[in-house]
Design a protein around this motif. Structure first.
Motif, PDB file in Angstrom:
ATOM      1  N   TYR A  23       0.818  -1.207   0.000  1.00 20.02           N
ATOM      2  CA  TYR A  23       0.000   0.000   0.000  1.00 20.02           C
ATOM      3  C   TYR A  23       0.856   1.262   0.000  1.00 20.02           C
ATOM      4  CZ  TYR A  23      -3.791  -3.186   1.376  1.00 20.02           C
ATOM      5  OH  TYR A  23      -4.706  -4.195   1.437  1.00 20.02           O
ATOM      6  N   ALA A  24       1.982   1.223   0.727  1.00 26.15           N
ATOM      7  CA  ALA A  24       2.867   2.384   0.757  1.00 26.15           C
ATOM      8  C   ALA A  24       3.454   2.648  -0.623  1.00 26.15           C
ATOM      9  CB  ALA A  24       3.982   2.173   1.772  1.00 26.15           C
ATOM     10  N   LEU A  25       3.807   1.579  -1.326  1.00 26.43           N
ATOM     11  CA  LEU A  25       4.298   1.738  -2.694  1.00 26.43           C
ATOM     12  C   LEU A  25       3.236   2.385  -3.571  1.00 26.43           C
ATOM     13  CD1 LEU A  25       6.165  -1.602  -3.561  1.00 26.43           C
ATOM     14  CD2 LEU A  25       7.081   0.710  -3.859  1.00 26.43           C
ATOM     15  N   ALA A  26       2.020   1.860  -3.492  1.00 27.40           N
ATOM     16  CA  ALA A  26       0.929   2.389  -4.310  1.00 27.40           C
ATOM     17  C   ALA A  26       0.651   3.846  -3.974  1.00 27.40           C
ATOM     18  CB  ALA A  26      -0.324   1.547  -4.107  1.00 27.40           C
ATOM     19  N   ARG A  27       0.649   4.158  -2.680  1.00 29.50           N
ATOM     20  CA  ARG A  27       0.351   5.537  -2.254  1.00 29.50           C
ATOM     21  C   ARG A  27       1.380   6.513  -2.819  1.00 29.50           C
ATOM     22  NH1 ARG A  27      -0.909   9.954  -1.596  1.00 29.50           N
ATOM     23  NH2 ARG A  27      -2.219  10.877   0.046  1.00 29.50           N
ATOM     24  N   GLY A  28       2.649   6.128  -2.755  1.00 30.56           N
ATOM     25  CA  GLY A  28       3.686   6.998  -3.293  1.00 30.56           C
ATOM     26  C   GLY A  28       3.581   7.184  -4.797  1.00 30.56           C
ATOM     27  N   LEU A  29       3.270   6.107  -5.495  1.00 34.68           N
ATOM     28  CA  LEU A  29       3.168   6.190  -6.947  1.00 34.68           C
ATOM     29  C   LEU A  29       1.970   7.019  -7.398  1.00 34.68           C
ATOM     30  CD1 LEU A  29       4.034   2.498  -7.820  1.00 34.68           C
ATOM     31  CD2 LEU A  29       5.380   4.493  -8.472  1.00 34.68           C
ATOM     32  N   LEU A  30       0.905   7.001  -6.597  1.00 36.83           N
ATOM     33  CA  LEU A  30      -0.297   7.753  -6.958  1.00 36.83           C
ATOM     34  C   LEU A  30      -0.247   9.209  -6.498  1.00 36.83           C
ATOM     35  CD1 LEU A  30      -3.135   5.168  -6.215  1.00 36.83           C
ATOM     36  CD2 LEU A  30      -2.271   5.879  -8.441  1.00 36.83           C
ATOM     37  N   ASP A  31       0.801   9.591  -5.822  1.00 34.79           N
ATOM     38  CA  ASP A  31       0.880  10.944  -5.287  1.00 34.79           C
ATOM     39  C   ASP A  31       0.642  12.036  -6.338  1.00 34.79           C
ATOM     40  OD1 ASP A  31       1.436  12.631  -2.898  1.00 34.79           O
ATOM     41  OD2 ASP A  31       3.075  13.348  -4.167  1.00 34.79           O
ATOM     42  N   PRO A  32       1.199  11.904  -7.570  1.00 35.65           N
ATOM     43  CA  PRO A  32       0.966  12.972  -8.566  1.00 35.65           C
ATOM     44  C   PRO A  32      -0.500  13.117  -8.970  1.00 35.65           C
ATOM     45  CG  PRO A  32       2.857  11.628  -9.177  1.00 35.65           C
ATOM     46  CD  PRO A  32       2.164  10.910  -8.060  1.00 35.65           C
ATOM     47  N   ILE A  33      -1.307  12.078  -8.751  1.00 38.03           N
ATOM     48  CA  ILE A  33      -2.728  12.147  -9.119  1.00 38.03           C
ATOM     49  C   ILE A  33      -3.605  11.909  -7.888  1.00 38.03           C
ATOM     50  CG2 ILE A  33      -2.369  11.479 -11.527  1.00 38.03           C
ATOM     51  CD1 ILE A  33      -3.354   8.628 -10.644  1.00 38.03           C
ATOM     52  N   SER A  34      -3.077  12.200  -6.713  1.00 38.35           N
ATOM     53  CA  SER A  34      -3.774  11.842  -5.476  1.00 38.35           C
ATOM     54  C   SER A  34      -5.136  12.514  -5.352  1.00 38.35           C
ATOM     55  CB  SER A  34      -2.908  12.187  -4.266  1.00 38.35           C
ATOM     56  OG  SER A  34      -2.603  13.572  -4.231  1.00 38.35           O
ATOM     57  N   HIS A  35      -5.245  13.757  -5.801  1.00 40.63           N
ATOM     58  CA  HIS A  35      -6.527  14.456  -5.683  1.00 40.63           C
ATOM     59  C   HIS A  35      -7.593  13.745  -6.516  1.00 40.63           C
ATOM     60  CE1 HIS A  35      -9.357  17.748  -5.094  1.00 40.63           C
ATOM     61  NE2 HIS A  35      -9.571  17.748  -6.408  1.00 40.63           N
ATOM     62  N   GLY A  36      -7.257  13.428  -7.755  1.00 41.32           N
ATOM     63  CA  GLY A  36      -8.223  12.744  -8.617  1.00 41.32           C
ATOM     64  C   GLY A  36      -8.541  11.354  -8.127  1.00 41.32           C
ATOM     65  N   ALA A  37      -7.521  10.637  -7.640  1.00 40.66           N
ATOM     66  CA  ALA A  37      -7.735   9.283  -7.137  1.00 40.66           C
ATOM     67  C   ALA A  37      -8.670   9.299  -5.929  1.00 40.66           C
ATOM     68  CB  ALA A  37      -6.399   8.645  -6.773  1.00 40.66           C
ATOM     69  N   ALA A  38      -8.436  10.213  -5.011  1.00 42.81           N
ATOM     70  CA  ALA A  38      -9.277  10.299  -3.816  1.00 42.81           C
ATOM     71  C   ALA A  38     -10.717  10.641  -4.183  1.00 42.81           C
ATOM     72  CB  ALA A  38      -8.707  11.339  -2.853  1.00 42.81           C
ATOM     73  N   ALA A  39     -10.879  11.520  -5.159  1.00 40.70           N
ATOM     74  CA  ALA A  39     -12.221  11.922  -5.564  1.00 40.70           C
ATOM     75  C   ALA A  39     -12.998  10.764  -6.188  1.00 40.70           C
ATOM     76  CB  ALA A  39     -12.137  13.090  -6.548  1.00 40.70           C
ATOM     77  N   LEU A  40     -12.295   9.887  -6.911  1.00 38.47           N
ATOM     78  CA  LEU A  40     -12.962   8.781  -7.593  1.00 38.47           C
ATOM     79  C   LEU A  40     -13.115   7.543  -6.720  1.00 38.47           C
ATOM     80  CD1 LEU A  40     -11.477   8.802 -11.217  1.00 38.47           C
ATOM     81  CD2 LEU A  40     -13.631   9.749 -10.411  1.00 38.47           C
ATOM     82  N   ALA A  41     -12.419   7.497  -5.592  1.00 40.22           N
ATOM     83  CA  ALA A  41     -12.397   6.286  -4.771  1.00 40.22           C
ATOM     84  C   ALA A  41     -13.790   5.744  -4.430  1.00 40.22           C
ATOM     85  CB  ALA A  41     -11.583   6.529  -3.498  1.00 40.22           C
ATOM     86  N   PRO A  42     -14.723   6.568  -3.929  1.00 40.52           N
ATOM     87  CA  PRO A  42     -16.044   6.003  -3.569  1.00 40.52           C
ATOM     88  C   PRO A  42     -16.781   5.422  -4.767  1.00 40.52           C
ATOM     89  CG  PRO A  42     -15.740   8.198  -2.618  1.00 40.52           C
ATOM     90  CD  PRO A  42     -14.637   8.009  -3.615  1.00 40.52           C
ATOM     91  N   ARG A  43     -16.614   6.036  -5.935  1.00 45.74           N
ATOM     92  CA  ARG A  43     -17.333   5.555  -7.113  1.00 45.74           C
ATOM     93  C   ARG A  43     -16.734   4.257  -7.641  1.00 45.74           C
ATOM     94  NH1 ARG A  43     -17.003  10.486 -10.995  1.00 45.74           N
ATOM     95  NH2 ARG A  43     -18.111   9.039 -12.393  1.00 45.74           N
ATOM     96  N   VAL A  44     -15.413   4.137  -7.581  1.00 47.95           N
ATOM     97  CA  VAL A  44     -14.784   2.882  -8.007  1.00 47.95           C
ATOM     98  C   VAL A  44     -15.117   1.778  -7.013  1.00 47.95           C
ATOM     99  CG1 VAL A  44     -12.630   1.722  -8.589  1.00 47.95           C
ATOM    100  CG2 VAL A  44     -12.931   4.137  -9.175  1.00 47.95           C
ATOM    101  N   ARG A  45     -15.059   2.093  -5.726  1.00 49.06           N
ATOM    102  CA  ARG A  45     -15.401   1.111  -4.702  1.00 49.06           C
ATOM    103  C   ARG A  45     -16.829   0.610  -4.890  1.00 49.06           C
ATOM    104  NH1 ARG A  45     -13.070  -2.351  -1.348  1.00 49.06           N
ATOM    105  NH2 ARG A  45     -11.365  -0.844  -1.124  1.00 49.06           N
ATOM    106  N   ALA A  46     -17.744   1.495  -5.259  1.00 46.28           N
ATOM    107  CA  ALA A  46     -19.151   1.112  -5.432  1.00 46.28           C
ATOM    108  C   ALA A  46     -19.336   0.092  -6.551  1.00 46.28           C
ATOM    109  CB  ALA A  46     -19.997   2.354  -5.702  1.00 46.28           C
ATOM    110  N   VAL A  47     -18.464   0.122  -7.553  1.00 54.79           N
ATOM    111  CA  VAL A  47     -18.559  -0.844  -8.653  1.00 54.79           C
ATOM    112  C   VAL A  47     -18.442  -2.272  -8.127  1.00 54.79           C
ATOM    113  CG1 VAL A  47     -17.459  -1.681 -10.777  1.00 54.79           C
ATOM    114  CG2 VAL A  47     -17.678   0.781 -10.378  1.00 54.79           C
TER     115      VAL A  47
END
Length: 275
Positions: A88-112
């Motif tokens: 998870y730490a690896l993934a979190r670091g790699l997603l840092d440049p798009i963290s705002h967009g990833a966080a915003a989409l998280a509930p909608r992707v989880r709902a799928v």
């Protein structure tokens, strides 16, 4: 998912953890030894602490001896939860440049995930069943990963139904332009003899030439395997999940493009692989 572009985006957003320059060091800090032990342990940790037979069965495409050198020794050297946290730490670091967009989409992707039929998709189901992270960026990656493994499990079912074992699936991918690596044989752990036997079997089917390159029939057959995978994927999504993915597609593709721009050396070059 709803299109090959969607699958490519999901693969891109997920797969960076396998190619990150610091992945080996991260897993070694958790107690593991070497790249492959980190790979097999981290990807299979959703299943618990599996032995080599289960990892070979669920991953497909890897020579058993490659897996056997990593598990079950991995679970003697490192705690499963520590391995997951390193992942998870690896993934979190790699997603840092798009963290705002990833966080915003998280509930909608989880709902799928609520509308997916997990029957016959053990690796995907295991990832979907992991505890939800309090970090929305990690939660986004977890949900994307469950969807990635969902298509992977569907693809595995198609490959095995076509009579393709791990070596043959990789030899066909390599010969028809679907392989991730220039030397797919070595990367998946197959010996020259095993690879030659796989090619010979595919030559008999008319899918490869004797030099391992794809015939017209083989190239078409490999494309049909992807099309069949798409149909199996679609069959396991209920109407709501399908609708959610349709509305997510453009945003996920754009997010994957942004991620690839931030990590050009890590972005996958293919839209599919031999599992």
């Amino acid at each position: 998912m709803t299109s090959r572009a969607m699958w490519n985006a999901i693969e891109t957003l997920h797969a960076g953890v396998y190619f990150a320059p610091d992945s080996k060091a991260r897993y070694e800090a958790a107690g593991l030894k070497g790249y492959w032990m980190g790979y097999f342990a981290s990807r299979s940790a959703a299943l618990g602490t599996p032995g080599p037979a289960l990892v070979v069965a669920t991953f497909h495409g890897f020579a058993p001896r490659l897996v056997e050198r990593a598990v079950p020794d991995a679970w003697r050297l490192a705690e499963r939860d520590q391995v997951l946290e390193a992942r998870y730490a690896l993934a979190r670091g790699l997603l840092d440049p798009i963290s705002h967009g990833a966080a915003a989409l998280a509930p909608r992707v989880r709902a799928v995930l609520n509308g997916v039929d997990w029957a016959g998709k053990p690796l995907a189901a295991a990832h979907a069943d992991l505890p939800v992270s309090d970090d929305p960026v990690v939660d986004f990656w977890q949900a994307v990963t469950a969807l990635r493994e969902y298509r992977g499990d569907c693809h595995l079912a198609v490959l095995t139904a076509a009579g393709l074992d791990g070596a043959a699936a990789n030899a066909l991918a390599s010969g028809t332009g679907w392989a991730w690596f220039a030397d797919q044989r070595t990367m998946r752990g197959w010996t020259e003899q095993e690879w030659a036997q796989a090619i010979a079997g595919l030559v008999t089917r008319g899918w490869l030439n004797a030099d391992g390159t794809g015939t017209e029939t083989g190239i078409a057959a490999r494309a049909q395997l992807e099309d069949a995978t798409d149909r199996v994927v679609a069959a396991g999504l209920d109407r709501e999940a399908t609708s959610r993915l349709v509305t997510l597609e453009a945003e996920l593709v754009a997010l994957a493009d942004d991620w690839a721009a931030a990590h050009p050396a890590l972005a996958p070059s293919r839209t599919a692989h031999a599992r």
